[in-house]
Write an enzyme that holds these catalytic residues in place. Structure first.
Site, PDB file in Angstrom:
ATOM      1  CG  ASP A   1      -6.943  -4.694   4.144  1.00 25.99           C
ATOM      2  OD1 ASP A   1      -7.879  -4.674   4.949  1.00 25.99           O
ATOM      3  OD2 ASP A   1      -6.834  -3.898   3.191  1.00 25.99           O
TER       4      ASP A   1
ATOM      5  CE  LYS B   1       0.537 -16.866  -2.615  1.00 26.51           C
ATOM      6  NZ  LYS B   1      -0.097 -18.157  -2.983  1.00 26.51           N
TER       7      LYS B   1
ATOM      8  CE1 TYR C   1      -3.405  -2.609  -0.033  1.00 23.62           C
ATOM      9  CE2 TYR C   1      -3.549  -2.517   2.344  1.00 23.62           C
ATOM     10  CZ  TYR C   1      -3.957  -3.049   1.143  1.00 23.62           C
ATOM     11  OH  TYR C   1      -4.911  -4.031   1.118  1.00 23.62           O
TER      12      TYR C   1
ATOM     13  CG  ASP D   1      -2.227 -19.706  -0.957  1.00 21.69           C
ATOM     14  OD1 ASP D   1      -1.347 -19.808  -0.074  1.00 21.69           O
ATOM     15  OD2 ASP D   1      -2.101 -20.215  -2.087  1.00 21.69           O
TER      16      ASP D   1
ATOM     17  CG  ASP E   1     -11.889  -6.912   6.573  1.00 16.58           C
ATOM     18  OD1 ASP E   1     -11.484  -6.422   7.645  1.00 16.58           O
ATOM     19  OD2 ASP E   1     -12.349  -6.235   5.642  1.00 16.58           O
TER      20      ASP E   1
END
Ligand code: NAD
Length: 368
Positions: free
Chosen positions: A249, A192, A142, A225, A253
């Protein structure tokens, strides 16, 4: 010795409504537990824009840097949607996070037994769940450069850059290990590393910090993942999860929704220790300003109350009092008190924001 200091920024929409209930709780601790705070209050977001033409006045920013902890309600609302990006209410919150350098975002996912039916997962998968996701908040994709939309030949390309330094990874890893020591003593780091160099470095640095400083904590690694799948399959296998800004993020959530309503979710954002040893800290509910229910006494104040419980635990070393407050919330829910967002299909009548605050205070008094 002077009292610990707390800056309260109620913000917009339901922010002031839920914060009024937290003020009742703060007053209760001052009167009954010899735990008084020097509380000051100021504006942030749209309310600050209305008064000062900016979503965070410099004086408020300076105050936030000085106090022991900041407690924020929520910012934003349709009234401010057309404002220029630079003065939108959310910019006030982003400025606080950036200038306080709050790199470690703590998002607990805790399921109170009384609300286990609210989860979209089966009751036995979520009942009693208590995990903590630690998300790196000030770096990663970000913020990394280069970024932007550029022209390449005949078409546009959008670029964002995932970038992490060793020290950025190490400090958020330490934050996760420290937390784990106060909880179940287990950290799972997610990245990852199979497809991203930043993920390889992340795994190496977390492992180095672990070996050098936190060998007593159990550490595991998981691809993000696979971690997302495991969070839905059997979330109780986790204690603390540490991950980068982007994966954090998404994962936080997803984990939040395991527990039901947005009105129940607290958060903390921590930075480096100040001179008094306390971390720079901002506590806030995960939800926004909920303009659809603002001013109607329908908001659930529990997320904001639980954010104050996190402040008691992480800024003020009052773990037992934080437990007391969380147990009071648990009792109120077990006794059947529900704001409108927590109603099932059993036709029960909702209580108001203020009645929920009063019920929590009564449960605190009953705990003495
Ligand atoms: P929201 O979280 O405000 O609301 C989403 C839904 O959840 C709404 O139906 C709302 O009524 C409900 N809800 C939220 N909190 C609740 C509570 N405590 N009790 C009962 N119900 C609750 O998200 P949104 O509608 O996407 O955004 C509204 C405004 O809030 C926007 O301006 C957005 O930018 C802002 N926002 C601010 C923050 C923040 O201050 N940290 C976070 C998210 C959104």
């Amino acid at each position: 010795m002077s009292n610990p200091s707390l800056l309260i920024l109620p913000g917009d929409g339901i922010g002031p409504e839920v914060m009024a209930e937290v003020r009742k709780v703060i007053d209760w601790f001052g009167k009954n537990r010899d735990l008084a705070f020097d509380v000051s209050e100021d504006l942030v977001g749209g309310s600050a824009y209305d008064k000062h033409g900016t979503p965070l006045h410099d004086d408020t920013m300076a105050k936030a840097q000085e106090v022991d902890a900041v407690l924020l309600g929520a910012v934003g609302g349709p009234k401010y949607d057309a404002l220029d990006f630079s003065v939108k209410p959310e910019r006030g919150l982003l400025r606080l996070r950036k200038e306080m350098d709050l790199f470690s975002n703590l998002r607990p996912a805790q399921c109170f037994d009384a609300l286990a039916d609210f989860s979209s997962l089966k009751k036995d998968v979520v009942a009693g769940l208590d995990i903590m996701i630690v998300r790196e908040l000030t770096s990663g994709i970000y913020f990394g450069e280069p970024r932007g939309i550029f022209k390449e030949g005949n078409e546009r390309i959008g670029i964002n850059t995932q970038r992490y330094t060793e020290s950025e990874i190490a400090r958020v890893a330490r934050s996760a290990f420290e937390l784990a020591r106060k909880r179940g003593n287990k950290v799972c780091s997610m990245e990852k590393a199979n497809v991203m160099e930043s993920g390889i470095l992340w795994r190496e640095v977390v492992t180095e910090v672990h070996q050098a400083e936190y060998a007593d904590v159990e550490l595991s690694h998981m691809y993000a993942d696979a971690g997302a799948m495991q969070l839905c399959r059997w979330p109780k296998q986790f204690d603390v999860i540490v991950t980068d800004n982007l994966f954090g993020d998404l994962l936080s959530d997803a984990a939040a929704m395991l527990t039901g309503s947005l009105g129940m979710l607290p958060s903390a954002s921590l930075g480096a220790p100040m001179a008094n040893g306390r971390p720079k800290a901002l506590y806030e509910p995960v939800h926004g300003s909920a303009p659809d229910i603002a001013g109607q006494g329908k908001a659930n104040p529990i997320a904001c109350v639980l954010s104050f419980a996190m402040a008691l635990r992480y800024s003020f070393d009052q773990g037992e009092e934080a437990d007391r407050l969380e147990k009071a919330v648990e009792k109120v829910l077990a006794d059947g008190a529900r704001t409108a967002d927590l109603l099932g299909e059993d036709g029960a009548k909702p209580i108001s924001t203020s009645e929920m605050g009063d019920a929590i205070v009564a449960a605190l008094t009953a705990s003495l």
